[in-house]
Design a protein around this motif. Structure first.
Motif, mmCIF file in Angstrom:
data_model
loop_
_atom_site.group_PDB
_atom_site.id
_atom_site.type_symbol
_atom_site.label_atom_id
_atom_site.label_comp_id
_atom_site.label_asym_id
_atom_site.label_seq_id
_atom_site.Cartn_x
_atom_site.Cartn_y
_atom_site.Cartn_z
ATOM 1 N N HIS A 1 13.973 54.184 41.660
ATOM 2 C CA HIS A 1 15.002 52.723 41.463
ATOM 3 C C HIS A 1 16.334 53.701 41.742
ATOM 4 O O HIS A 1 15.843 54.109 41.370
ATOM 5 N N ILE A 2 17.184 52.688 42.291
ATOM 6 C CA ILE A 2 18.227 53.646 42.358
ATOM 7 C C ILE A 2 19.634 52.207 41.833
ATOM 8 O O ILE A 2 19.419 51.669 42.562
ATOM 9 N N PHE A 3 20.246 52.992 40.717
ATOM 10 C CA PHE A 3 21.544 51.862 39.808
ATOM 11 C C PHE A 3 22.889 52.578 41.171
ATOM 12 O O PHE A 3 22.920 53.890 41.110
ATOM 13 N N SER A 4 23.517 51.616 41.044
ATOM 14 C CA SER A 4 24.436 52.360 42.015
ATOM 15 C C SER A 4 25.846 51.607 41.460
ATOM 16 O O SER A 4 25.612 50.450 41.116
ATOM 17 N N VAL A 5 27.671 52.233 41.205
ATOM 18 C CA VAL A 5 27.772 52.449 40.075
ATOM 19 C C VAL A 5 29.161 50.513 40.892
ATOM 20 O O VAL A 5 30.004 50.340 40.197
ATOM 21 N N ASN A 6 28.832 50.030 42.253
ATOM 22 C CA ASN A 6 30.161 49.551 42.658
ATOM 23 C C ASN A 6 28.924 49.090 43.745
ATOM 24 O O ASN A 6 27.960 49.846 44.768
ATOM 25 N N LEU A 7 29.567 48.232 44.587
ATOM 26 C CA LEU A 7 28.733 47.067 45.396
ATOM 27 C C LEU A 7 28.673 47.675 47.312
ATOM 28 O O LEU A 7 27.543 48.278 47.310
ATOM 29 N N LYS A 8 29.794 49.634 47.151
ATOM 30 C CA LYS A 8 30.207 50.218 48.508
ATOM 31 C C LYS A 8 28.769 50.804 48.434
ATOM 32 O O LYS A 8 28.019 51.337 49.109
ATOM 33 N N LEU A 9 28.858 51.265 47.053
ATOM 34 C CA LEU A 9 27.322 52.828 47.178
ATOM 35 C C LEU A 9 25.743 51.882 46.741
ATOM 36 O O LEU A 9 25.479 52.707 47.490
ATOM 37 N N GLU A 10 26.625 50.781 46.928
ATOM 38 C CA GLU A 10 24.390 50.548 46.827
ATOM 39 C C GLU A 10 24.485 49.760 48.676
ATOM 40 O O GLU A 10 23.290 49.817 48.446
ATOM 41 N N GLN A 11 25.075 49.582 48.690
ATOM 42 C CA GLN A 11 25.126 49.384 50.540
ATOM 43 C C GLN A 11 25.151 51.235 51.312
ATOM 44 O O GLN A 11 24.027 51.240 51.913
ATOM 45 N N SER B 1 20.079 48.722 43.457
ATOM 46 C CA SER B 1 21.043 47.336 42.728
ATOM 47 C C SER B 1 22.055 47.834 42.150
ATOM 48 O O SER B 1 22.326 48.995 41.596
ATOM 49 N N TYR B 2 22.944 47.237 42.184
ATOM 50 C CA TYR B 2 24.380 47.671 41.596
ATOM 51 C C TYR B 2 24.287 46.834 39.888
ATOM 52 O O TYR B 2 23.954 46.098 39.732
ATOM 53 N N LEU B 3 24.444 48.134 39.337
ATOM 54 C CA LEU B 3 24.593 47.831 38.289
ATOM 55 C C LEU B 3 26.194 48.125 37.222
ATOM 56 O O LEU B 3 26.355 49.317 37.386
ATOM 57 N N PRO B 4 27.388 47.110 36.865
ATOM 58 C CA PRO B 4 28.045 47.327 36.534
ATOM 59 C C PRO B 4 28.592 48.495 35.300
ATOM 60 O O PRO B 4 27.270 48.056 34.034
ATOM 61 N N ASN B 5 29.180 49.588 35.049
ATOM 62 C CA ASN B 5 29.111 49.959 33.763
ATOM 63 C C ASN B 5 29.328 48.934 32.582
ATOM 64 O O ASN B 5 29.746 48.722 32.983
ATOM 65 N N THR C 1 24.378 44.534 29.839
ATOM 66 C CA THR C 1 23.658 46.140 30.719
ATOM 67 C C THR C 1 22.385 46.640 30.370
ATOM 68 O O THR C 1 21.204 46.594 31.220
ATOM 69 N N ILE C 2 22.210 46.523 28.583
ATOM 70 C CA ILE C 2 21.161 46.671 28.369
ATOM 71 C C ILE C 2 19.301 46.290 28.536
ATOM 72 O O ILE C 2 18.841 46.634 29.093
ATOM 73 N N GLN C 3 20.333 44.504 28.993
ATOM 74 C CA GLN C 3 19.112 43.555 29.276
ATOM 75 C C GLN C 3 18.642 44.365 30.629
ATOM 76 O O GLN C 3 17.836 44.607 31.028
ATOM 77 N N LYS C 4 19.469 44.462 31.405
ATOM 78 C CA LYS C 4 19.575 44.685 33.193
ATOM 79 C C LYS C 4 18.509 45.748 32.982
ATOM 80 O O LYS C 4 17.485 46.168 34.062
ATOM 81 N N LEU C 5 18.925 46.847 32.303
ATOM 82 C CA LEU C 5 18.221 47.953 32.552
ATOM 83 C C LEU C 5 17.536 48.338 32.071
ATOM 84 O O LEU C 5 16.317 48.716 32.656
#
Length: 357
Positions: free
Chosen positions: A134-144, A156-160, A345-349
């Motif tokens: 899996h890859i977590f990206s810190v913003n939507l541009k990086l996700e795409q 997926s996008y995961l906000p800090n 965030t921890i729940q999503k993680l």
């Protein structure tokens, strides 16, 4: 589920803070939470919870066989089931998962130059992405970008999220209480401190009792030297202060009034969240996902990058109106509590981790 956060260093940078926050935040949500610094320790080591399993590798080169073997043995001994690799630590993490195919691998992309993705080296990263679960990206541009350019199907996008530590003020903070502007950013070109320095040069001519405080790692390079030269040449030594990395950042923020970021490129900066938690009014450039946090004229003020006049005018608005500062900072605190909280965030993680099994 036993999870290892892997990071190159524990210097006070954004990716490093995230790795430490996750290692601490996962305690109680997983069977074992671990943190490994591969190349260097740093100020953030003191923030690591004592219940987190910790390893420092002292890695000195890309193919450091001693470090690889040490980490491999640690993973087996502690029965680690998942490695969460941050930033450039993905290469070492890939080698470990090749040695132990039962270990899941998550990569967290914190790339700070998301405005300049066409220039990003990707050959090695693209190969290693075959091994990422899996890859977590810190913003939507990086996700795409990851979905388009890499070979990992699950992205997926995961906000800090940010955490303020309860520390006393140790730094000899200059300036007058209630009239401090702070910029929490390592001295790197993409942070564009010169845009901020030029804006502040205009500002002090009208408001000489306000001061600017630059907090972040000083790499003692040409960029850093140019900053020092600008301050001296413009006779701003009594108005602009450079502190380097500080281990009492939370206390510095709470002793400040306005938080600023003047970057040319960003992901989703932790600094904005930390400003909000500290109750600051915030001015930021509209790059990366800054607009996800700073909704202009509601939770802060957004300006265009590389525009020192707009930056000056935004800071001036806050200087002239304490009521506006208070209104925006309260809205920002509510937004962070709702959308950028540790709990969410921890729940999503953990949900994403579990989904890999």
């Amino acid at each position: 589920m036993r999870v290892l956060q892997l990071i190159d260093s524990l210097e006070a940078g954004g990716a490093e803070r995230v790795a430490v926050n996750y290692a601490n935040g996962l305690l109680g949500s997983v069977d074992g939470s671990y943190l490994c610094a591969t190349r260097a320790e740093g100020l953030l080591k003191s923030n690591v919870n004592k219940r987190v399993g910790y390893l420092f590798l002292r890695k000195t080169k890309t193919l450091d066989f001693k470090a690889i073997w040490t980490l491999h043995r640690f993973v087996k001994k502690e029965k680690i089931t998942l490695i969460h690799a941050h930033s450039t630590s993905y290469f070492l993490a890939t080698l470990i998962t090749i040695l132990n195919s039962k270990v899941k691998l998550v990569w967290h992309d914190h790339y700070g130059k998301s405005e300049f993705l066409k220039q990003r080296p990707q050959r090695v990263l693209k190969y290693c992405s075959n091994y990422f679960n899996h890859i977590f990206s810190v913003n939507l541009k990086l996700e795409q970008w990851a979905k388009t350019c890499l070979n990992t199907k699950s992205v997926s996008y995961l906000p800090n999220y940010a955490v303020l530590t309860a520390t006393n003020l140790k730094t000899d903070l200059k300036g007058v209480d209630g009239k401090r502007v702070v910029c929490l950013a390592n001295l790197r070109p993409q942070k564009d401190h010169f845009n901020l320095l030029q804006a502040f040069q205009i500002l002090v001519a009208k408001y000489p009792d306000w001061t600017l405080h630059l907090v972040g790692k000083d790499f003692k390079d040409e960029y850093s030297k140019h900053i020092s030269k600008f301050i001296l040449t413009a006779n701003l030594e009594q108005h602009i202060f450079v502190y380097g990395s500080c281990n009492d950042t939370s206390a510095i923020l709470k002793s400040s009034t306005i938080g600023v970021l003047s970057s040319q490129s960003e992901g989703l900066p932790l600094a904005l969240l930390e400003y909000g938690l500290a109750g600051l009014a915030v001015v930021a450039t509209n790059v990366g996902d800054c607009s996800q946090v700073i909704q202009s004229d509601k939770t802060g003020l957004l300006v265009n990058p590389k525009d020192e006049l707009s930056l000056f005018k935004a800071v001036e608005r806050y200087i002239q109106s304490e009521a506006l500062r208070d209104e925006h900072s309260k809205h920002l605190q509510r937004l962070i509590a709702h959308s950028f909280s540790e709990r969410n965030t921890i729940q999503k993680l953990t949900n994403t981790y579990l989904g890999l099994y």
